[in-house]
Design a protein around this motif. Structure first.
Motif, PDB file in Angstrom:
ATOM      1  N   ASP A  18      12.285  -6.306   1.984  1.00  4.68           N
ATOM      2  CA  ASP A  18      12.391  -4.847   2.072  1.00  4.68           C
ATOM      3  C   ASP A  18      11.922  -4.331   3.431  1.00  4.68           C
ATOM      4  OD1 ASP A  18      13.309  -4.869  -0.508  1.00  4.68           O
ATOM      5  OD2 ASP A  18      11.419  -4.196  -1.403  1.00  4.68           O
ATOM      6  N   ARG A  19      11.818  -5.253   4.405  1.00  2.00           N
ATOM      7  CA  ARG A  19      11.217  -4.933   5.708  1.00  2.00           C
ATOM      8  C   ARG A  19       9.735  -4.588   5.524  1.00  2.00           C
ATOM      9  NH1 ARG A  19      14.450  -0.495   8.694  1.00  2.00           N
ATOM     10  NH2 ARG A  19      14.428   0.474   6.628  1.00  2.00           N
ATOM     11  N   THR A  20       9.038  -4.297   6.599  1.00  3.23           N
ATOM     12  CA  THR A  20       7.611  -4.036   6.484  1.00  3.23           C
ATOM     13  C   THR A  20       7.106  -3.175   7.634  1.00  3.23           C
ATOM     14  OG1 THR A  20       5.427  -5.076   6.228  1.00  3.23           O
ATOM     15  CG2 THR A  20       6.946  -6.118   7.769  1.00  3.23           C
ATOM     16  N   ASN A  21       6.038  -2.403   7.364  1.00  4.11           N
ATOM     17  CA  ASN A  21       5.247  -1.824   8.444  1.00  4.11           C
ATOM     18  C   ASN A  21       4.479  -2.962   9.115  1.00  4.11           C
ATOM     19  OD1 ASN A  21       5.988   0.790   7.578  1.00  4.11           O
ATOM     20  ND2 ASN A  21       4.177   0.970   6.274  1.00  4.11           N
ATOM     21  N   VAL A  22       4.232  -2.822  10.405  1.00  3.23           N
ATOM     22  CA  VAL A  22       3.432  -3.822  11.117  1.00  3.23           C
ATOM     23  C   VAL A  22       2.273  -3.090  11.781  1.00  3.23           C
ATOM     24  CG1 VAL A  22       3.451  -5.734  12.738  1.00  3.23           C
ATOM     25  CG2 VAL A  22       5.556  -5.118  11.532  1.00  3.23           C
TER      26      VAL A  22
ATOM     27  N   MET B 188       0.866  -1.182   0.000  1.00  2.68           N
ATOM     28  CA  MET B 188       0.000   0.000   0.000  1.00  2.68           C
ATOM     29  C   MET B 188       0.904   1.233   0.000  1.00  2.68           C
ATOM     30  SD  MET B 188      -3.270   0.809  -0.026  1.00  2.68           S
ATOM     31  CE  MET B 188      -3.121   2.388  -0.875  1.00  2.68           C
ATOM     32  N   GLY B 189       1.740   1.317  -1.058  1.00  2.00           N
ATOM     33  CA  GLY B 189       2.762   2.353  -1.096  1.00  2.00           C
ATOM     34  C   GLY B 189       4.021   1.917  -0.378  1.00  2.00           C
ATOM     35  N   ASN B 190       3.869   1.056   0.605  1.00  2.00           N
ATOM     36  CA  ASN B 190       4.946   0.407   1.344  1.00  2.00           C
ATOM     37  C   ASN B 190       4.472  -1.002   1.693  1.00  2.00           C
ATOM     38  OD1 ASN B 190       6.836   2.728   1.808  1.00  2.00           O
ATOM     39  ND2 ASN B 190       5.070   3.553   2.885  1.00  2.00           N
ATOM     40  N   PRO B 191       5.378  -1.927   2.012  1.00  2.00           N
ATOM     41  CA  PRO B 191       4.933  -3.230   2.521  1.00  2.00           C
ATOM     42  C   PRO B 191       4.220  -3.070   3.862  1.00  2.00           C
ATOM     43  CG  PRO B 191       7.259  -3.275   1.884  1.00  2.00           C
ATOM     44  CD  PRO B 191       6.843  -1.844   1.906  1.00  2.00           C
ATOM     45  N   ASN B 192       3.104  -3.757   4.020  1.00  2.00           N
ATOM     46  CA  ASN B 192       2.344  -3.703   5.267  1.00  2.00           C
ATOM     47  C   ASN B 192       1.939  -5.102   5.698  1.00  2.00           C
ATOM     48  OD1 ASN B 192       1.471  -0.708   6.054  1.00  2.00           O
ATOM     49  ND2 ASN B 192       1.542  -0.849   3.821  1.00  2.00           N
ATOM     50  N   CYS B 193       2.128  -5.384   6.971  1.00  2.00           N
ATOM     51  CA  CYS B 193       1.738  -6.655   7.571  1.00  2.00           C
ATOM     52  C   CYS B 193       0.747  -6.349   8.684  1.00  2.00           C
ATOM     53  CB  CYS B 193       2.978  -7.368   8.119  1.00  2.00           C
ATOM     54  SG  CYS B 193       2.606  -8.838   9.094  1.00  2.00           S
ATOM     55  N   CYS B 194      -0.476  -6.857   8.562  1.00  2.00           N
ATOM     56  CA  CYS B 194      -1.549  -6.535   9.505  1.00  2.00           C
ATOM     57  C   CYS B 194      -1.903  -7.755  10.355  1.00  2.00           C
ATOM     58  CB  CYS B 194      -2.785  -6.048   8.759  1.00  2.00           C
ATOM     59  SG  CYS B 194      -2.474  -4.592   7.713  1.00  2.00           S
ATOM     60  N   ILE B 195      -2.092  -7.518  11.654  1.00  2.00           N
ATOM     61  CA  ILE B 195      -2.430  -8.575  12.608  1.00  2.00           C
ATOM     62  C   ILE B 195      -3.648  -8.125  13.395  1.00  2.00           C
ATOM     63  CG2 ILE B 195      -1.634  -9.912  14.602  1.00  2.00           C
ATOM     64  CD1 ILE B 195       1.236  -9.392  13.655  1.00  2.00           C
TER      65      ILE B 195
END
Length: 284
Positions: free
Chosen positions: A198-202, A166-173
Motif C-alpha cells: 500500500d506504499r508507505t510514509n518514510v 499508525m493510521g497509515n503505513p510508516n517506515c522509520c529510519i
C-alpha cells in the motif's frame, strides 16, 4: 454555486477543508484533489479534508482525506486537525471535545488554545500503533509480530527500519545527520518499495536527546512535507520502542514542533496547532 473551501495549515502542512455538501456535484474526488492541490494550476495543498455527517453513532462528524496524487488516506494527523479547526472557526462546534469518524476509526480532539485570529491548538488521540506485518501491511514471509531493526534492501543499500501502522503505513529510519543523507531520494524509493503493497510514509529520525527527536518526512502520496501528524507519532513511537526516547517527547520538524505522548493504555496523543490561511471559491 462554486464549491467553497477554507485553507488551513498545521506547521506548513496545508489542507483545503470542504463541507461535503459543497462537493455533491463532484463525481471523482480523487481527480478533484489532484486538480485543486496542484500548486501551479490549483489552490495548492498537501491534501483536502472533507467534513460530513458522522457514519458512526459515537462520532460528531466524519472526515475523508485525499492526497495530492488522488489517493485517499486512512488518516492524517494534520489534515484532521485542520478539519476540526474549521468546525470551531466556523462556529459549527464549540464543545470541549469532538469525535471524528475516519477510515481508521474514531479519533478524539480536545481544544487547548485559541488566539482569536484563527490559530488553534488541539490535543488529539490518534489511536494505537500496530507493529505486525499484516497490519502495516508489509509483504514479509513468514509474517512477523514486529518490524524493529529490520534490514531493508534497496538498490544495493541496506537500511535498518522500524515499521508500523499508525493510521497509515510508516517506515522509520534513524540517522545521525540529515544533510549527509539523500533522504528525499531514499524516501521516494522506499515509499514504492515492493515490501509495502500500500506504499508507505518514510520518516527519517534523529534523536539528539531522550526528550527531543527531529524528523525529515517523505509522505506517501505527497512527497517531501514540512510536517505530518501521523509521521510525527510514528517517528516518536519508533524512538521509544528502540529505547532511544522517553514516552513523552517534543518532535521537531521543518515546519515547527508538536508534543507526543504514548500513554500507558497504548493510545498515542499529539498536541499541535492548526491555523487558518484563507477562504475561497473553486471557480475552475
Amino acid at each position: 454555486m462554486p464549491p467553497r473551501f477554507t485553507k488551513f495549515h498545521g506547521l506548513g502542512n496545508d489542507y483545503l477543508v470542504f463541507e461535503s455538501e459543497q462537493l455533491h456535484e463532484i463525481t471523482d474526488l480523487g481527480e478533484f484533489s489532484r486538480r485543486i492541490c496542484n500548486r501551479h494550476y490549483g489552490a495548492g495543498g498537501d491534501g483536502i479534508a472533507i467534513i460530513g455527517k458522522p457514519q458512526n453513532a459515537a462520532a460528531d462528524f466524519n472526515v475523508r482525506i485525499f492526497n495530492p496524487d488522488g489517493s485517499e488516506a486512512g488518516l492524517s494527523g494534520n489534515g484532521t486537525r485542520c478539519a476540526v479547526a474549521y468546525l470551531y472557526y466556523q462556529g459549527l462546534w464549540n464543545a470541549d471535545a469532538l469525535t471524528l469518524s475516519t477510515r481508521t476509526g474514531l479519533k478524539r480532539y480536545y481544544p487547548r488554545q485559541q488566539d482569536g485570529h484563527g490559530k488553534f491548538v488541539f490535543e488529539s488521540e490518534l489511536g494505537q500503533p500496530k507493529f505486525d506485518t499484516p497490519s502495516i501491511p508489509m509483504s514479509i514471509t513468514p509474517p512477523r509480530d514486529d518490524v524493529i531493526g529490520y534490514p531493508l534492501q534497496l538498490n544495493g543499500e541496506t537500511f535498518l527500519i522500524t515499521a508500523m501502522q499508525m493510521g497509515n503505513p510508516n517506515c522509520c529510519i534513524f540517522v545521525d545527520d540529515f544533510d549527509s543523507l539523500d533522504w528525499r531520494r531514499i524516501g521516494k524509493a522506499i515509499e514504492n518499495h515492493p515490501l509495502f503493497p500500500d506504499r508507505t510514509n518514510v520518516v527519517f529520525v534523529r534523536v539528539p536527546e531522550r526528550k527531543v527527536i527531529e524528523l525529515r518526512i517523505w509522505e506517501r502520496g505527497v512527497g517531501e512535507t514540512t510536517a505530518s501528524g501521523t509521521c510525527s507519532c510514528a517517528g516518536a513511537v519508533a524512538a521509544m520502542v528502540n529505547e532511544k526516547a522517553d514516552r513523552e517527547v517534543r518532535v521537531v520538524m521543518q515546519g515547527g514542533e508538536v508534543k507526543i505522548h504514548w500513554r500507558s493504555d497504548g493510545e498515542v496523543v499529539i498536541t499541535g496547532s492548526a491555523e487558518v490561511v484563507y477562504s475561497a471559491e473553486w471557480l475552475a
